[in-house]
Design a protein around this motif. Structure first.
Motif, PDB file in Angstrom:
ATOM      1  N   GLY A   5      39.192  39.385  32.214  1.00  0.00           N
ATOM      2  CA  GLY A   5      38.599  38.441  33.148  1.00  0.00           C
ATOM      3  C   GLY A   5      37.605  39.066  34.097  1.00  0.00           C
ATOM      4  N   THR A   6      37.521  40.409  34.112  1.00  0.00           N
ATOM      5  CA  THR A   6      36.587  41.101  35.000  1.00  0.00           C
ATOM      6  C   THR A   6      35.967  42.285  34.268  1.00  0.00           C
ATOM      7  OG1 THR A   6      38.311  42.563  35.883  1.00  0.00           O
ATOM      8  CG2 THR A   6      37.889  40.497  37.081  1.00  0.00           C
ATOM      9  N   LEU A   7      34.865  42.769  34.815  1.00  0.00           N
ATOM     10  CA  LEU A   7      34.211  43.990  34.344  1.00  0.00           C
ATOM     11  C   LEU A   7      34.065  44.952  35.515  1.00  0.00           C
ATOM     12  CD1 LEU A   7      31.209  42.931  32.042  1.00  0.00           C
ATOM     13  CD2 LEU A   7      33.177  44.321  31.373  1.00  0.00           C
ATOM     14  N   ARG A   8      34.374  46.210  35.287  1.00  0.00           N
ATOM     15  CA  ARG A   8      34.135  47.233  36.303  1.00  0.00           C
ATOM     16  C   ARG A   8      32.789  47.882  35.995  1.00  0.00           C
ATOM     17  NH1 ARG A   8      37.090  49.561  40.134  1.00  0.00           N
ATOM     18  NH2 ARG A   8      38.962  48.493  39.377  1.00  0.00           N
ATOM     19  N   ILE A   9      31.851  47.698  36.913  1.00  0.00           N
ATOM     20  CA  ILE A   9      30.477  48.131  36.694  1.00  0.00           C
ATOM     21  C   ILE A   9      30.131  49.276  37.634  1.00  0.00           C
ATOM     22  CG2 ILE A   9      28.052  47.423  36.820  1.00  0.00           C
ATOM     23  CD1 ILE A   9      29.567  46.161  34.512  1.00  0.00           C
ATOM     24  N   THR A  10      29.483  50.299  37.109  1.00  0.00           N
ATOM     25  CA  THR A  10      28.942  51.376  37.934  1.00  0.00           C
ATOM     26  C   THR A  10      27.445  51.133  38.090  1.00  0.00           C
ATOM     27  OG1 THR A  10      30.586  52.949  37.112  1.00  0.00           O
ATOM     28  CG2 THR A  10      28.631  53.859  38.195  1.00  0.00           C
ATOM     29  N   GLY A  11      27.032  50.822  39.320  1.00  0.00           N
ATOM     30  CA  GLY A  11      25.645  50.469  39.570  1.00  0.00           C
ATOM     31  C   GLY A  11      24.845  51.601  40.170  1.00  0.00           C
ATOM     32  N   LYS A  12      23.820  51.266  40.929  1.00  0.00           N
ATOM     33  CA  LYS A  12      22.951  52.269  41.545  1.00  0.00           C
ATOM     34  C   LYS A  12      23.740  53.164  42.483  1.00  0.00           C
ATOM     35  CE  LYS A  12      18.486  49.876  41.373  1.00  0.00           C
ATOM     36  NZ  LYS A  12      17.353  49.370  42.180  1.00  0.00           N
ATOM     37  N   GLY A  13      23.381  54.435  42.478  1.00  0.00           N
ATOM     38  CA  GLY A  13      24.040  55.381  43.362  1.00  0.00           C
ATOM     39  C   GLY A  13      25.488  55.636  43.002  1.00  0.00           C
ATOM     40  N   GLY A  14      25.882  55.272  41.769  1.00  0.00           N
ATOM     41  CA  GLY A  14      27.262  55.500  41.346  1.00  0.00           C
ATOM     42  C   GLY A  14      28.253  54.552  42.006  1.00  0.00           C
ATOM     43  N   LYS A  15      27.754  53.507  42.662  1.00  0.00           N
ATOM     44  CA  LYS A  15      28.629  52.570  43.356  1.00  0.00           C
ATOM     45  C   LYS A  15      29.302  51.637  42.355  1.00  0.00           C
ATOM     46  CE  LYS A  15      28.628  49.022  46.971  1.00  0.00           C
ATOM     47  NZ  LYS A  15      27.793  48.218  47.886  1.00  0.00           N
ATOM     48  N   GLU A  16      30.627  51.556  42.435  1.00  0.00           N
ATOM     49  CA  GLU A  16      31.382  50.696  41.535  1.00  0.00           C
ATOM     50  C   GLU A  16      31.617  49.322  42.144  1.00  0.00           C
ATOM     51  OE1 GLU A  16      35.051  52.236  40.080  1.00  0.00           O
ATOM     52  OE2 GLU A  16      34.081  53.526  38.605  1.00  0.00           O
ATOM     53  N   ARG A  17      31.640  48.317  41.290  1.00  0.00           N
ATOM     54  CA  ARG A  17      32.009  46.977  41.729  1.00  0.00           C
ATOM     55  C   ARG A  17      32.716  46.275  40.575  1.00  0.00           C
ATOM     56  NH1 ARG A  17      26.705  46.436  40.025  1.00  0.00           N
ATOM     57  NH2 ARG A  17      26.091  44.471  39.031  1.00  0.00           N
ATOM     58  N   VAL A  18      33.510  45.297  40.904  1.00  0.00           N
ATOM     59  CA  VAL A  18      34.202  44.502  39.899  1.00  0.00           C
ATOM     60  C   VAL A  18      33.598  43.109  39.914  1.00  0.00           C
ATOM     61  CG1 VAL A  18      36.405  43.512  39.176  1.00  0.00           C
ATOM     62  CG2 VAL A  18      36.327  45.829  40.124  1.00  0.00           C
ATOM     63  N   VAL A  19      33.130  42.646  38.749  1.00  0.00           N
ATOM     64  CA  VAL A  19      32.524  41.320  38.656  1.00  0.00           C
ATOM     65  C   VAL A  19      33.349  40.441  37.733  1.00  0.00           C
ATOM     66  CG1 VAL A  19      30.201  42.209  39.104  1.00  0.00           C
ATOM     67  CG2 VAL A  19      30.997  41.990  36.757  1.00  0.00           C
ATOM     68  N   PRO A  20      33.477  39.170  38.063  1.00  0.00           N
ATOM     69  CA  PRO A  20      34.181  38.251  37.156  1.00  0.00           C
ATOM     70  C   PRO A  20      33.407  38.104  35.849  1.00  0.00           C
ATOM     71  CG  PRO A  20      33.870  37.288  39.346  1.00  0.00           C
ATOM     72  CD  PRO A  20      33.010  38.504  39.286  1.00  0.00           C
ATOM     73  N   LEU A  21      34.120  38.086  34.747  1.00  0.00           N
ATOM     74  CA  LEU A  21      33.497  37.880  33.440  1.00  0.00           C
ATOM     75  C   LEU A  21      33.773  36.437  33.030  1.00  0.00           C
ATOM     76  CD1 LEU A  21      31.959  39.255  31.116  1.00  0.00           C
ATOM     77  CD2 LEU A  21      34.176  39.750  30.073  1.00  0.00           C
ATOM     78  N   ILE A  22      32.793  35.578  33.197  1.00  0.00           N
ATOM     79  CA  ILE A  22      32.999  34.164  32.906  1.00  0.00           C
ATOM     80  C   ILE A  22      33.185  33.965  31.403  1.00  0.00           C
ATOM     81  CG2 ILE A  22      31.722  33.403  34.942  1.00  0.00           C
ATOM     82  CD1 ILE A  22      29.351  32.778  33.113  1.00  0.00           C
TER      83      ILE A  22
END
Length: 306
Positions: free
Chosen positions: A177-194
């Motif tokens: 139900g979610t994706l763990r994404i590593t974005g700019k600057g190595g910053k991680e975030r969790v986004v809902p996967l619709i």
């Protein structure tokens, strides 16, 4: 680089390593810093009449900064690019001042020229959906069709950057139900996967002729290599030409569309900031400006006294 002293060159390399290792700066950012700072140090060498060691660099004053900015603008550099270069110089001086123990106020007080920030250019909701559908018509290979639809659905459905979507590996599977994404600057975030995004990726995986082990990229080229952003950009260019959409209809425009359409539907700005992985709320606030600009266009076109 001839007018950059060995001491200044060593300081520059130290700063770049600091940004790469401790700030997790991307290679593109490090390359831009290297180029901008080398130009700045070379100018200061020519401006002062000799390669500038650390001593003279500590004494760069307001007039020196003005001279550098005037010189840079005189070589055709726009206000936006100069602001970026000045930001790099200030970051370098903050690091150098902390390391060498001097007051960098003269450099840090230099003011960037004002420039008109470019507003995001999202697609209308129906155009975003038609774009995804039309991507499936750009190839005769069913698995390639499914691949391109899956990538764009992640951009529009989850607000991912193209680099983030293409960085997914077998370790991210099976999808939940979610994706763990590593974005700019190595910053991680969790986004809902619709659900539509999850189903689009699963449909692609079912058709893809290449295995996807833990370390393998999810999205592949026809030669089994990691899929490049350029491939998606070119395919989307063909699709937008078919639809009569402007050149601004790029993969990144689908990320803009994700944010704008969420905001229009009543989404909270802070929540959208987290979903996009923006470090600053001011970046996300650009989408409110888009909404206001569109509102004013409607007002000007339809108000009886306009």
């Amino acid at each position: 680089m001839s007018l950059i002293s060995p001491a200044a060159r060593d300081a520059l390399q130290g700063f770049l390593e600091h940004e790469r290792a401790l700030k997790a700066a991307s290679e593109n950012t490090v390359t831009a810093y290297s180029r901008d700072l080398a130009d700045f140090l070379s100018f200061m060498g020519a401006h002062k009449g000799a390669a500038q060691g650390l001593g003279p660099l500590k004494e760069v004053g307001v007039t020196d900064m003005r001279a550098w900015m005037a010189h840079t603008r005189g070589h055709g550099v726009g206000a936006r690019s100069l602001a970026r270069k000045l930001s790099a110089v200030k970051s370098f001086y903050r690091w150098l001042a902390e390391r060498e123990g001097f007051d960098p106020t003269a450099v840090l007080s230099a003011r960037a020229p004002k420039y008109q920030r470019k507003l995001p250019r999202p697609l209308p909701e129906d155009a975003a959906i038609r774009m995804i559908e039309t991507m499936a018509l750009q190839s005769t290979e069913p698995w390639v069709q499914a691949r391109d639809v899956a990538v764009l659905t992640l951009l529009y459905g989850c607000g991912l950057r193209i680099s983030e979507a293409l960085s997914l590996t077998g370790a991210d599977l099976p999808l939940g139900g979610t994706l763990r994404i590593t974005g700019k600057g190595g910053k991680e975030r969790v986004v809902p996967l619709i659900r539509p995004a999850r189903e689009a990726v699963e449909a692609y995986l079912a058709l893809c002729p290449y295995p996807c082990e833990r370390g393998d990229p999810v999205f592949r080229s026809v030669r089994a290599k990691p899929l490049s952003a350029r491939t998606i950009q070119k395919t989307m260019e063909a699709a937008r030409n078919q639809l009569g959409l402007p050149a601004s209809a790029t993969p990144h425009a689908l990320r803009h569309s994700f944010a704008t359409h969420l905001l229009n539907a009543g989404g909270d700005l802070r929540a959208i900031q987290e979903l996009l992985g923006h470090a600053s709320l001011s970046t996300t606030q650009a989408y409110t400006a888009v909404d206001t600009a569109r509102l004013m266009e409607v007002y000007a076109a339809s108000h009886p006294r306009a």
